[in-house]
Design a protein around this motif. Structure first.
Motif, PDB file in Angstrom:
ATOM      1  N   ASN A   1      -9.193   9.700   4.674  1.00  0.00           N
ATOM      2  CA  ASN A   1      -9.598  11.395   3.905  1.00  0.00           C
ATOM      3  C   ASN A   1      -8.472  11.788   4.441  1.00  0.00           C
ATOM      4  N   PRO A   2      -7.433  12.388   4.006  1.00  0.00           N
ATOM      5  CA  PRO A   2      -6.029  12.915   4.273  1.00  0.00           C
ATOM      6  C   PRO A   2      -6.274  14.121   4.424  1.00  0.00           C
ATOM      7  N   GLU A   3      -6.713  15.051   4.544  1.00  0.00           N
ATOM      8  CA  GLU A   3      -7.346  16.376   5.067  1.00  0.00           C
ATOM      9  C   GLU A   3      -7.757  16.063   6.280  1.00  0.00           C
ATOM     10  N   VAL A   4      -8.040  15.395   6.789  1.00  0.00           N
ATOM     11  CA  VAL A   4      -8.585  15.248   8.243  1.00  0.00           C
ATOM     12  C   VAL A   4      -6.948  14.316   8.938  1.00  0.00           C
ATOM     13  N   CYS A   5      -5.989  13.808   8.115  1.00  0.00           N
ATOM     14  CA  CYS A   5      -4.767  13.190   8.610  1.00  0.00           C
ATOM     15  C   CYS A   5      -3.856  14.033   8.974  1.00  0.00           C
ATOM     16  N   PRO A   6      -3.024  14.352  10.196  1.00  0.00           N
ATOM     17  CA  PRO A   6      -2.118  15.043  10.524  1.00  0.00           C
ATOM     18  C   PRO A   6      -0.684  14.258   9.704  1.00  0.00           C
ATOM     19  N   VAL A   7      -0.397  12.949   9.530  1.00  0.00           N
ATOM     20  CA  VAL A   7       0.652  12.663   8.981  1.00  0.00           C
ATOM     21  C   VAL A   7       0.337  13.286   7.100  1.00  0.00           C
ATOM     22  N   PHE A   8      -0.446  13.722   7.052  1.00  0.00           N
ATOM     23  CA  PHE A   8      -0.604  14.787   5.672  1.00  0.00           C
ATOM     24  C   PHE A   8      -0.312  16.084   5.776  1.00  0.00           C
ATOM     25  N   ASP A   9      -0.536  16.399   7.100  1.00  0.00           N
ATOM     26  CA  ASP A   9      -0.214  17.492   7.306  1.00  0.00           C
ATOM     27  C   ASP A   9       1.251  17.867   6.713  1.00  0.00           C
TER      28      ASP A   9
ATOM     29  N   GLY B   1      -4.004   7.864  -2.703  1.00  0.00           N
ATOM     30  CA  GLY B   1      -3.435   6.264  -2.557  1.00  0.00           C
ATOM     31  C   GLY B   1      -4.271   6.441  -1.024  1.00  0.00           C
ATOM     32  N   CYS B   2      -4.374   7.302   0.013  1.00  0.00           N
ATOM     33  CA  CYS B   2      -5.178   7.631   0.807  1.00  0.00           C
ATOM     34  C   CYS B   2      -6.376   7.026   0.439  1.00  0.00           C
ATOM     35  N   ARG B   3      -6.949   8.103  -0.677  1.00  0.00           N
ATOM     36  CA  ARG B   3      -8.454   7.560  -0.470  1.00  0.00           C
ATOM     37  C   ARG B   3      -8.571   6.633  -1.524  1.00  0.00           C
TER      38      ARG B   3
ATOM     39  N   VAL C   1      -0.377   9.338  14.603  1.00  0.00           N
ATOM     40  CA  VAL C   1      -2.090   8.839  14.165  1.00  0.00           C
ATOM     41  C   VAL C   1      -2.019   9.443  13.364  1.00  0.00           C
ATOM     42  N   THR C   2      -3.589   8.898  12.387  1.00  0.00           N
ATOM     43  CA  THR C   2      -3.810   8.999  11.558  1.00  0.00           C
ATOM     44  C   THR C   2      -5.538   9.424  11.072  1.00  0.00           C
ATOM     45  N   ASP C   3      -5.738   9.753   9.559  1.00  0.00           N
ATOM     46  CA  ASP C   3      -7.210   8.941   9.733  1.00  0.00           C
ATOM     47  C   ASP C   3      -8.169   8.171  10.667  1.00  0.00           C
ATOM     48  N   PRO C   4      -8.596   8.448  11.501  1.00  0.00           N
ATOM     49  CA  PRO C   4      -9.565   7.377  12.472  1.00  0.00           C
ATOM     50  C   PRO C   4     -10.152   6.533  11.409  1.00  0.00           C
ATOM     51  N   ALA C   5     -10.549   6.558  10.074  1.00  0.00           N
ATOM     52  CA  ALA C   5     -11.480   6.058   8.999  1.00  0.00           C
ATOM     53  C   ALA C   5     -10.885   4.575   9.194  1.00  0.00           C
ATOM     54  N   ARG C   6      -9.183   5.689   8.578  1.00  0.00           N
ATOM     55  CA  ARG C   6      -8.581   3.886   7.878  1.00  0.00           C
ATOM     56  C   ARG C   6      -8.278   3.134   9.145  1.00  0.00           C
ATOM     57  N   LYS C   7      -9.448   2.175   9.591  1.00  0.00           N
ATOM     58  CA  LYS C   7      -8.898   1.100  10.420  1.00  0.00           C
ATOM     59  C   LYS C   7      -7.959   0.336  10.603  1.00  0.00           C
TER      60      LYS C   7
ATOM     61  N   GLY D   1      -1.037   1.438   2.503  1.00  0.00           N
ATOM     62  CA  GLY D   1      -1.361   2.018   3.824  1.00  0.00           C
ATOM     63  C   GLY D   1      -0.208   3.124   4.380  1.00  0.00           C
ATOM     64  N   CYS D   2      -1.073   2.934   5.911  1.00  0.00           N
ATOM     65  CA  CYS D   2      -0.175   4.357   6.470  1.00  0.00           C
ATOM     66  C   CYS D   2       0.849   3.767   6.990  1.00  0.00           C
ATOM     67  N   LEU D   3       1.907   2.844   6.988  1.00  0.00           N
ATOM     68  CA  LEU D   3       2.998   2.926   6.955  1.00  0.00           C
ATOM     69  C   LEU D   3       3.867   3.119   5.572  1.00  0.00           C
ATOM     70  N   ASP D   4       3.080   2.759   4.169  1.00  0.00           N
ATOM     71  CA  ASP D   4       3.990   2.938   3.105  1.00  0.00           C
ATOM     72  C   ASP D   4       3.967   4.686   3.188  1.00  0.00           C
ATOM     73  N   CYS D   5       2.497   5.610   3.504  1.00  0.00           N
ATOM     74  CA  CYS D   5       3.148   7.118   3.183  1.00  0.00           C
ATOM     75  C   CYS D   5       3.230   7.433   4.469  1.00  0.00           C
ATOM     76  N   LYS D   6       3.365   6.989   6.139  1.00  0.00           N
ATOM     77  CA  LYS D   6       5.154   8.080   6.371  1.00  0.00           C
ATOM     78  C   LYS D   6       6.009   6.716   6.279  1.00  0.00           C
TER      79      LYS D   6
HETATM   80  S1  SF4 Z   1      -2.515   6.804   4.179  1.00  0.00           S
HETATM   81 FE1  SF4 Z   1      -1.992   8.640   5.002  1.00  0.00          FE
HETATM   82  S2  SF4 Z   1      -2.951  11.243   4.610  1.00  0.00           S
HETATM   83 FE2  SF4 Z   1      -4.154   8.307   4.510  1.00  0.00          FE
HETATM   84  S3  SF4 Z   1      -4.571   7.931   6.894  1.00  0.00           S
HETATM   85 FE3  SF4 Z   1      -2.898   7.146   6.494  1.00  0.00          FE
HETATM   86  S4  SF4 Z   1      -1.187   8.225   6.337  1.00  0.00           S
HETATM   87 FE4  SF4 Z   1      -2.777   9.407   6.422  1.00  0.00          FE
END
Ligand code: SF4
Length: 331
Positions: free
Chosen positions: A234-242, A259-261, A221-227, A266-271
């Protein structure tokens, strides 16, 4: 010069996950450079909550110890042992129970917290109330100078110091007061965004092969705002960013946050960026682990040898305790 001594322990709850690595093990491995380290698998503590079904404890002891060895705990430098193989812990616990006011145990914050978390179990038991005092016995029987703990366990060390003061006032100076070495415990959440825990089935284990780790992280799961890919997050609420904060270097963290902000990635790139660093970090553990996992007898040998070593120290301390409390008779 003798090195100062520390003691820390883990319950045999099963294979260790990323939270154990960042919250304790990494630090334990480092502490081996400076301290005489005793690391104990606390099987009696497991019984305080799992008494109704102790069937997994023995297998879990080997899992935990195998992960310890894979992570770099070195039995030539540190004493790795099992609590119940040093029965003197139980004797000291009993002696300490004579002098410890009930109110000190009732006010330990984890007493109520864990009872609420595990509300389906009956934890209104004598053993569960007394487990912080058993921890005190675990620590002071080795006259440990310090205890590395996370913030949630710090009140237990504080209570240990109070117990030591009370004991020493009553019977003379037998025990030193252990100091707290506060360990930073980075927030590591499970793949479903809840606390990483075996019971939730959301853990990434140290023993998971790289492909399994990829399969677990990709749907995390990631920031639910990134549908959608175009939604900024917002990386600060995302468990992947932790996890990035715990395992990626600063430049990768900055890349992920930016890249998140801006929805630049995308979240897959980030992961994917996270997986590169996470898997690199686990490479050594993955390289060492199969050797121990294939030889559980060797792991038991290490734990038995460590327990014998620990027991010598514990026996000497108990002689002092019995003498101080005048529970010593002609032979
Ligand atoms: S881009 Fe990364 S930090 Fe941002 S919501 Fe997706 S997984 Fe989380």
């Amino acid at each position: 010069m003798t090195r100062p001594r520390i003691l820390s322990g883990m319950r045999p709850t099963g294979p260790l996950h990323l939270g154990h690595l960042t919250g304790a093990l990494d630090n334990w491995v480092r502490l081996q450079e400076e301290y005489d380290c005793l690391y104990v698998v606390v099987d009696w503590h497991a019984l305080t909550t799992d008494y109704a079904d102790p069937s997994g404890i023995r297998a879990n002891i080997v899992e935990v110890a195998t992960d310890w060895l894979a992570a770099g705990l070195d039995p030539a430098r540190s004493t790795l042992f099992i609590q119940s193989l040093v029965p003197e812990h139980a004797e000291l616990h009993l002696m300490l129970s004579m002098v410890t006011p009930l109110s000190w145990l009732e006010r330990v914050p984890t007493y109520k917290e864990v009872q609420q978390q595990l509300h389906e179990r009956d934890l209104a038991t004598y053993g569960f109330l007394g487990y912080p005092l058993l921890q005190s016995a675990d620590i002071i029987i080795y006259k440990a100078d310090a205890v590395p703990v996370g913030e949630d366990q710090a009140p237990h060390v504080e209570m240990t110091r109070e117990v030591v003061r009370r004991f020493n006032n009553l019977y003379g100076p037998v025990f030193p007061e252990p100091k707290t070495i506060l360990t930073a415990t980075p927030r590591i959440l499970g793949t479903d965004g809840r606390k990483m825990s075996k019971s939730y089935g959301n853990s990434v284990y140290l023993k998971d092969p790289p492909e399994v780790i990829r399969q677990k992280i990709r749907p995390m799961v990631t920031d639910p705002a990134r549908k959608r890919r175009t939604d900024p997050g917002n990386p600060e609420v995302c468990p992947v960013f932790d996890l990035h904060k715990a395992f990626s270097p600063p430049e990768t963290q900055a890349w992920a946050a930016e890249g998140c902000r801006t929805a630049g990635i995308g979240c897959l790139d980030c992961k994917g960026g996270l997986l590169d660093h996470l898997l690199r970090r686990l490479e050594e553990i993955h390289a060492r682990r199969p050797e121990f996992a294939a030889r559980p007898d060797t792991v038991w040998d290490i734990l038995r040898a460590g327990s014998l070593r620990a027991r010598e120290v514990a026996r000497a301390t108990m002689e002092e305790v019995r003498t101080a409390m005048q529970i010593i008779y002609p032979r």
